[in-house]
Design a protein around this motif. Structure first.
Motif, PDB file in Angstrom:
ATOM      1  N   SER A   1     -64.955 -44.998   9.471  1.00 50.60           N
ATOM      2  CA  SER A   1     -64.141 -44.899   8.390  1.00 50.60           C
ATOM      3  C   SER A   1     -64.667 -46.213   7.656  1.00 50.60           C
ATOM      4  O   SER A   1     -65.617 -47.055   8.049  1.00 50.60           O
ATOM      5  CB  SER A   1     -62.581 -45.476   8.708  1.00 50.60           C
ATOM      6  OG  SER A   1     -62.637 -46.504   9.321  1.00 50.60           O
ATOM      7  N   ARG A   2     -64.188 -46.473   6.310  1.00 45.43           N
ATOM      8  CA  ARG A   2     -64.627 -47.565   5.393  1.00 45.43           C
ATOM      9  C   ARG A   2     -66.070 -47.666   5.113  1.00 45.43           C
ATOM     10  O   ARG A   2     -66.652 -48.551   4.957  1.00 45.43           O
ATOM     11  CB  ARG A   2     -63.920 -48.868   5.955  1.00 45.43           C
ATOM     12  CG  ARG A   2     -62.534 -49.162   6.311  1.00 45.43           C
ATOM     13  CD  ARG A   2     -62.002 -50.342   6.595  1.00 45.43           C
ATOM     14  NE  ARG A   2     -60.504 -50.279   6.593  1.00 45.43           N
ATOM     15  CZ  ARG A   2     -59.876 -50.099   7.568  1.00 45.43           C
ATOM     16  NH1 ARG A   2     -60.421 -49.852   8.614  1.00 45.43           N
ATOM     17  NH2 ARG A   2     -58.789 -49.848   7.390  1.00 45.43           N
ATOM     18  N   GLY A   3     -66.805 -46.486   4.785  1.00 50.01           N
ATOM     19  CA  GLY A   3     -67.991 -46.436   4.503  1.00 50.01           C
ATOM     20  C   GLY A   3     -69.268 -46.602   5.621  1.00 50.01           C
ATOM     21  O   GLY A   3     -70.267 -46.642   5.384  1.00 50.01           O
ATOM     22  N   GLN A   4     -68.495 -46.816   6.849  1.00 47.39           N
ATOM     23  CA  GLN A   4     -69.492 -47.152   8.052  1.00 47.39           C
ATOM     24  C   GLN A   4     -70.565 -46.067   8.068  1.00 47.39           C
ATOM     25  O   GLN A   4     -70.272 -44.835   8.225  1.00 47.39           O
ATOM     26  CB  GLN A   4     -68.928 -47.229   9.248  1.00 47.39           C
ATOM     27  CG  GLN A   4     -68.131 -48.421   9.396  1.00 47.39           C
ATOM     28  CD  GLN A   4     -67.461 -48.731  10.507  1.00 47.39           C
ATOM     29  OE1 GLN A   4     -67.871 -49.127  11.691  1.00 47.39           O
ATOM     30  NE2 GLN A   4     -66.044 -48.505  10.634  1.00 47.39           N
TER      31      GLN A   4
ATOM     32  N   ARG B   1     -62.025 -45.752  -7.729  1.00 47.13           N
ATOM     33  CA  ARG B   1     -62.973 -46.645  -7.149  1.00 47.13           C
ATOM     34  C   ARG B   1     -64.283 -46.484  -7.933  1.00 47.13           C
ATOM     35  O   ARG B   1     -64.671 -45.193  -7.949  1.00 47.13           O
ATOM     36  CB  ARG B   1     -62.783 -46.493  -5.559  1.00 47.13           C
ATOM     37  CG  ARG B   1     -61.453 -46.800  -5.028  1.00 47.13           C
ATOM     38  CD  ARG B   1     -61.551 -46.534  -3.512  1.00 47.13           C
ATOM     39  NE  ARG B   1     -61.853 -45.030  -3.359  1.00 47.13           N
ATOM     40  CZ  ARG B   1     -61.970 -44.437  -2.414  1.00 47.13           C
ATOM     41  NH1 ARG B   1     -61.669 -45.016  -0.988  1.00 47.13           N
ATOM     42  NH2 ARG B   1     -62.265 -43.255  -2.019  1.00 47.13           N
TER      43      ARG B   1
ATOM     44  N   ASN C   1     -67.059 -46.169  -2.159  1.00 44.55           N
ATOM     45  CA  ASN C   1     -66.218 -46.912  -1.215  1.00 44.55           C
ATOM     46  C   ASN C   1     -66.168 -48.293  -1.267  1.00 44.55           C
ATOM     47  O   ASN C   1     -67.313 -49.057  -1.413  1.00 44.55           O
ATOM     48  CB  ASN C   1     -66.967 -46.626   0.257  1.00 44.55           C
ATOM     49  CG  ASN C   1     -67.084 -45.093   0.658  1.00 44.55           C
ATOM     50  OD1 ASN C   1     -67.947 -44.576  -0.073  1.00 44.55           O
ATOM     51  ND2 ASN C   1     -66.460 -44.966   1.688  1.00 44.55           N
TER      52      ASN C   1
ATOM     53  N   ALA D   1     -65.524 -50.598   0.750  1.00 43.18           N
ATOM     54  CA  ALA D   1     -66.054 -51.225   2.009  1.00 43.18           C
ATOM     55  C   ALA D   1     -67.554 -51.366   1.879  1.00 43.18           C
ATOM     56  O   ALA D   1     -68.369 -52.377   2.325  1.00 43.18           O
ATOM     57  CB  ALA D   1     -65.919 -50.427   3.316  1.00 43.18           C
ATOM     58  N   ILE D   2     -68.198 -50.411   1.122  1.00 46.81           N
ATOM     59  CA  ILE D   2     -69.658 -50.499   0.898  1.00 46.81           C
ATOM     60  C   ILE D   2     -69.992 -51.481  -0.321  1.00 46.81           C
ATOM     61  O   ILE D   2     -70.830 -52.606  -0.382  1.00 46.81           O
ATOM     62  CB  ILE D   2     -70.243 -49.152   0.496  1.00 46.81           C
ATOM     63  CG1 ILE D   2     -70.142 -48.255   1.788  1.00 46.81           C
ATOM     64  CG2 ILE D   2     -71.568 -49.312   0.080  1.00 46.81           C
ATOM     65  CD1 ILE D   2     -70.668 -46.975   1.630  1.00 46.81           C
TER      66      ILE D   2
ATOM     67  N   LYS E   1     -68.182 -53.936  -1.806  1.00 49.43           N
ATOM     68  CA  LYS E   1     -67.894 -55.230  -1.619  1.00 49.43           C
ATOM     69  C   LYS E   1     -69.048 -55.931  -1.239  1.00 49.43           C
ATOM     70  O   LYS E   1     -69.233 -57.538  -1.603  1.00 49.43           O
ATOM     71  CB  LYS E   1     -66.630 -55.506  -0.928  1.00 49.43           C
ATOM     72  CG  LYS E   1     -66.950 -55.357   0.679  1.00 49.43           C
ATOM     73  CD  LYS E   1     -65.948 -55.473   1.591  1.00 49.43           C
ATOM     74  CE  LYS E   1     -66.206 -55.364   2.978  1.00 49.43           C
ATOM     75  NZ  LYS E   1     -65.127 -55.530   3.776  1.00 49.43           N
ATOM     76  N   ASN E   2     -70.143 -55.335  -0.940  1.00 46.69           N
ATOM     77  CA  ASN E   2     -71.310 -56.201  -0.383  1.00 46.69           C
ATOM     78  C   ASN E   2     -72.323 -56.110  -1.525  1.00 46.69           C
ATOM     79  O   ASN E   2     -73.578 -56.640  -1.234  1.00 46.69           O
ATOM     80  CB  ASN E   2     -71.871 -55.771   0.849  1.00 46.69           C
ATOM     81  CG  ASN E   2     -70.759 -55.745   1.781  1.00 46.69           C
ATOM     82  OD1 ASN E   2     -70.322 -57.102   2.027  1.00 46.69           O
ATOM     83  ND2 ASN E   2     -70.663 -54.678   2.810  1.00 46.69           N
TER      84      ASN E   2
ATOM     85  N   TYR F   1     -71.037 -57.014  -7.322  1.00 43.41           N
ATOM     86  CA  TYR F   1     -69.712 -56.761  -7.038  1.00 43.41           C
ATOM     87  C   TYR F   1     -68.738 -57.621  -7.943  1.00 43.41           C
ATOM     88  O   TYR F   1     -67.875 -57.299  -8.543  1.00 43.41           O
ATOM     89  CB  TYR F   1     -69.137 -56.903  -5.629  1.00 43.41           C
ATOM     90  CG  TYR F   1     -67.611 -56.589  -5.210  1.00 43.41           C
ATOM     91  CD1 TYR F   1     -66.942 -55.533  -5.241  1.00 43.41           C
ATOM     92  CD2 TYR F   1     -67.120 -57.914  -5.231  1.00 43.41           C
ATOM     93  CE1 TYR F   1     -65.884 -55.379  -5.128  1.00 43.41           C
ATOM     94  CE2 TYR F   1     -65.666 -57.774  -4.883  1.00 43.41           C
ATOM     95  CZ  TYR F   1     -64.893 -56.542  -4.829  1.00 43.41           C
ATOM     96  OH  TYR F   1     -63.758 -56.338  -4.546  1.00 43.41           O
TER      97      TYR F   1
END
Length: 199
Positions: A21-24, A83, A102, A104-105, A107-108, A112
Protein backbone atom coordinates in the motif's frame (compact mmCIF):
# COMPACT_ATOMS: atom_id res chain seq x y z
CA UNK A 1 -1.70 -6.46 -25.28
CA UNK A 2 1.81 -5.03 -25.05
CA UNK A 3 2.90 -6.71 -28.28
CA UNK A 4 -0.08 -5.26 -30.16
CA UNK A 5 1.40 -1.75 -29.97
CA UNK A 6 4.09 -0.54 -32.36
CA UNK A 7 7.62 0.04 -31.06
CA UNK A 8 7.42 3.76 -31.89
CA UNK A 9 4.04 4.14 -30.19
CA UNK A 10 4.58 2.25 -26.93
CA UNK A 11 2.08 3.12 -24.26
CA UNK A 12 2.82 3.57 -20.59
CA UNK A 13 1.96 0.78 -18.17
CA UNK A 14 1.78 0.88 -14.39
CA UNK A 15 2.96 -2.03 -12.25
CA UNK A 16 1.45 -2.26 -8.74
CA UNK A 17 2.19 -4.92 -6.11
CA UNK A 18 -1.07 -6.53 -4.97
CA UNK A 19 -0.20 -6.80 -1.28
CA UNK A 20 1.45 -3.44 -0.63
CA UNK A 21 0.00 0.00 0.00
CA UNK A 22 0.85 3.69 -0.03
CA UNK A 23 2.66 3.58 -3.35
CA UNK A 24 5.28 1.04 -2.32
CA UNK A 25 7.13 -0.44 -5.32
CA UNK A 26 4.75 1.12 -7.90
CA UNK A 27 6.49 2.07 -11.11
CA UNK A 28 5.71 3.24 -14.62
CA UNK A 29 7.20 1.55 -17.67
CA UNK A 30 7.05 1.83 -21.42
CA UNK A 31 9.18 -1.18 -22.39
CA UNK A 32 8.42 -4.72 -21.24
CA UNK A 33 12.13 -5.21 -20.52
CA UNK A 34 11.70 -2.71 -17.65
CA UNK A 35 9.34 -5.15 -15.90
CA UNK A 36 11.17 -6.40 -12.81
CA UNK A 37 9.09 -7.49 -9.83
CA UNK A 38 9.54 -9.63 -6.74
CA UNK A 39 5.92 -10.16 -5.64
CA UNK A 40 2.45 -10.64 -7.10
CA UNK A 41 1.59 -7.56 -9.11
CA UNK A 42 -1.10 -6.04 -11.27
CA UNK A 43 -0.09 -4.36 -14.49
CA UNK A 44 -2.49 -1.77 -15.89
CA UNK A 45 -2.54 0.01 -19.19
CA UNK A 46 -2.11 3.70 -18.53
CA UNK A 47 -5.21 5.87 -19.03
CA UNK A 48 -4.45 8.09 -22.00
CA UNK A 49 -5.29 11.78 -22.04
CA UNK A 50 -6.14 12.35 -18.37
CA UNK A 51 -8.06 15.46 -17.42
CA UNK A 52 -5.57 17.96 -16.01
CA UNK A 53 -5.87 20.83 -13.54
CA UNK A 54 -3.29 23.55 -14.09
CA UNK A 55 -1.23 21.07 -16.13
CA UNK A 56 -1.15 18.44 -13.35
CA UNK A 57 -2.59 14.95 -13.41
CA UNK A 58 -4.96 14.03 -10.57
CA UNK A 59 -7.12 11.23 -9.28
CA UNK A 60 -10.13 11.08 -6.99
CA UNK A 61 -10.29 9.16 -3.73
CA UNK A 62 -13.93 8.30 -3.13
CA UNK A 63 -14.83 6.92 0.30
CA UNK A 64 -17.53 4.25 0.24
CA UNK A 65 -19.06 2.53 3.25
CA UNK A 66 -20.88 -0.78 2.78
CA UNK A 67 -23.06 -1.37 5.83
CA UNK A 68 -24.92 -4.41 4.54
CA UNK A 69 -24.54 -6.93 1.74
CA UNK A 70 -27.92 -8.69 2.17
CA UNK A 71 -29.50 -6.33 1.15
CA UNK A 72 -26.67 -4.32 -0.40
CA UNK A 73 -26.43 -0.91 1.28
CA UNK A 74 -23.81 1.48 -0.04
CA UNK A 75 -23.07 4.96 1.34
CA UNK A 76 -20.88 7.34 -0.62
CA UNK A 77 -19.20 10.12 1.35
CA UNK A 78 -20.09 13.44 -0.27
CA UNK A 79 -16.56 14.76 0.03
CA UNK A 80 -13.31 12.96 -0.56
CA UNK A 81 -9.87 13.75 -1.88
CA UNK A 82 -8.32 14.90 -5.09
CA UNK A 83 -4.63 13.96 -5.28
CA UNK A 84 -2.26 15.58 -7.76
CA UNK A 85 1.07 14.69 -9.21
CA UNK A 86 3.70 17.23 -8.16
CA UNK A 87 5.38 17.66 -11.55
CA UNK A 88 3.52 18.95 -14.63
CA UNK A 89 2.12 16.11 -16.72
CA UNK A 90 3.89 15.18 -19.95
CA UNK A 91 2.65 12.05 -21.71
CA UNK A 92 5.99 11.12 -23.27
CA UNK A 93 8.08 11.25 -20.10
CA UNK A 94 7.95 8.67 -17.34
CA UNK A 95 8.62 10.93 -14.34
CA UNK A 96 6.92 9.15 -11.44
CA UNK A 97 5.91 12.48 -9.84
CA UNK A 98 4.03 13.50 -12.99
CA UNK A 99 2.27 10.19 -13.61
CA UNK A 100 1.47 8.83 -10.14
CA UNK A 101 -0.74 10.72 -7.73
CA UNK A 102 -0.16 8.72 -4.54
CA UNK A 103 0.58 10.98 -1.58
CA UNK A 104 3.15 8.49 -0.26
CA UNK A 105 5.13 8.91 -3.49
CA UNK A 106 4.66 12.63 -4.03
CA UNK A 107 5.57 13.70 -0.49
CA UNK A 108 9.16 12.84 -1.54
CA UNK A 109 9.02 14.98 -4.68
CA UNK A 110 11.48 17.89 -4.80
CA UNK A 111 8.53 20.11 -5.80
CA UNK A 112 6.11 18.89 -3.12
CA UNK A 113 6.29 22.10 -1.03
CA UNK A 114 6.58 24.39 -4.06
CA UNK A 115 3.54 26.61 -4.67
CA UNK A 116 2.35 25.36 -8.06
CA UNK A 117 0.18 27.55 -10.25
CA UNK A 118 -3.51 26.71 -9.76
CA UNK A 119 -3.06 23.75 -7.38
CA UNK A 120 -0.78 25.43 -4.81
CA UNK A 121 1.72 23.58 -2.59
CA UNK A 122 1.59 19.88 -1.71
CA UNK A 123 -0.72 17.60 -3.71
CA UNK A 124 -4.20 17.36 -2.16
CA UNK A 125 -7.51 19.15 -2.47
CA UNK A 126 -10.89 18.13 -1.14
CA UNK A 127 -13.28 16.73 -3.69
CA UNK A 128 -15.53 19.73 -3.05
CA UNK A 129 -12.75 22.15 -3.94
CA UNK A 130 -12.08 20.23 -7.15
CA UNK A 131 -15.80 20.34 -7.98
CA UNK A 132 -15.88 24.11 -7.49
CA UNK A 133 -12.82 24.56 -9.69
CA UNK A 134 -14.10 22.32 -12.47
CA UNK A 135 -17.59 23.88 -12.40
CA UNK A 136 -15.98 27.31 -12.83
CA UNK A 137 -14.22 25.87 -15.90
CA UNK A 138 -17.52 24.69 -17.38
CA UNK A 139 -17.32 21.02 -16.38
CA UNK A 140 -20.76 19.54 -15.52
CA UNK A 141 -19.69 18.05 -12.18
CA UNK A 142 -23.16 16.71 -11.35
CA UNK A 143 -23.04 14.55 -14.51
CA UNK A 144 -19.48 13.45 -13.75
CA UNK A 145 -20.42 12.40 -10.21
CA UNK A 146 -23.44 10.42 -11.50
CA UNK A 147 -20.98 8.43 -13.64
CA UNK A 148 -18.61 7.99 -10.69
CA UNK A 149 -21.47 6.73 -8.50
CA UNK A 150 -22.49 4.26 -11.23
CA UNK A 151 -18.89 3.03 -11.39
CA UNK A 152 -18.93 2.43 -7.62
CA UNK A 153 -22.24 0.57 -7.70
CA UNK A 154 -21.20 -1.57 -10.67
CA UNK A 155 -17.98 -2.47 -8.83
CA UNK A 156 -19.88 -3.59 -5.73
CA UNK A 157 -22.92 -5.24 -7.33
CA UNK A 158 -21.31 -8.68 -7.20
CA UNK A 159 -20.84 -8.63 -3.40
CA UNK A 160 -24.16 -10.37 -2.58
CA UNK A 161 -23.13 -13.29 -4.79
CA UNK A 162 -19.81 -13.84 -3.00
CA UNK A 163 -20.52 -12.84 0.62
CA UNK A 164 -22.43 -15.58 2.48
CA UNK A 165 -25.89 -14.66 3.74
CA UNK A 166 -24.84 -16.13 7.08
CA UNK A 167 -22.23 -13.37 7.53
CA UNK A 168 -22.78 -11.18 10.56
CA UNK A 169 -25.31 -8.38 10.01
CA UNK A 170 -23.10 -6.10 12.10
CA UNK A 171 -20.14 -6.34 9.70
CA UNK A 172 -19.21 -3.42 7.48
CA UNK A 173 -16.37 -2.37 5.22
CA UNK A 174 -14.93 1.00 4.27
CA UNK A 175 -13.48 1.22 0.77
CA UNK A 176 -11.32 3.83 -0.92
CA UNK A 177 -12.12 3.95 -4.63
CA UNK A 178 -9.38 5.54 -6.73
CA UNK A 179 -10.83 7.02 -9.91
CA UNK A 180 -9.28 9.02 -12.73
CA UNK A 181 -11.12 11.20 -15.23
CA UNK A 182 -10.00 11.40 -18.83
CA UNK A 183 -10.26 14.56 -20.91
CA UNK A 184 -13.71 13.41 -22.13
CA UNK A 185 -14.81 13.27 -18.45
CA UNK A 186 -15.10 9.49 -18.47
CA UNK A 187 -14.27 8.02 -15.04
CA UNK A 188 -11.88 5.05 -14.93
CA UNK A 189 -11.52 2.84 -11.88
CA UNK A 190 -7.85 2.53 -10.92
CA UNK A 191 -8.24 0.40 -7.81
CA UNK A 192 -10.36 -0.31 -4.75
CA UNK A 193 -8.64 -0.18 -1.37
CA UNK A 194 -9.96 -1.90 1.73
CA UNK A 195 -9.50 -0.07 5.02
CA UNK A 196 -8.08 3.04 3.32
CA UNK A 197 -5.85 5.39 5.29
CA UNK A 198 -7.89 8.24 6.76
CA UNK A 199 -5.07 10.43 8.10
Amino acid sequence: AYTETRDDDRELWICKPTDLSRGQKIFVMRDLRELVYDCSSVIQRYVKNPLLVGGYKFDLRIYVLVTSVHPLRVHLFEDGLCRFGTVPYEAHHSNVYAHLTNFAINKNSPTYDTCKEVIGPHNKWTLRRLGEYLRSSGVPMEEVMIKVKALVVLSLINLPAIVPKSSSPTCFELFGFDVILDEKLKPWLLEVNTSPALG
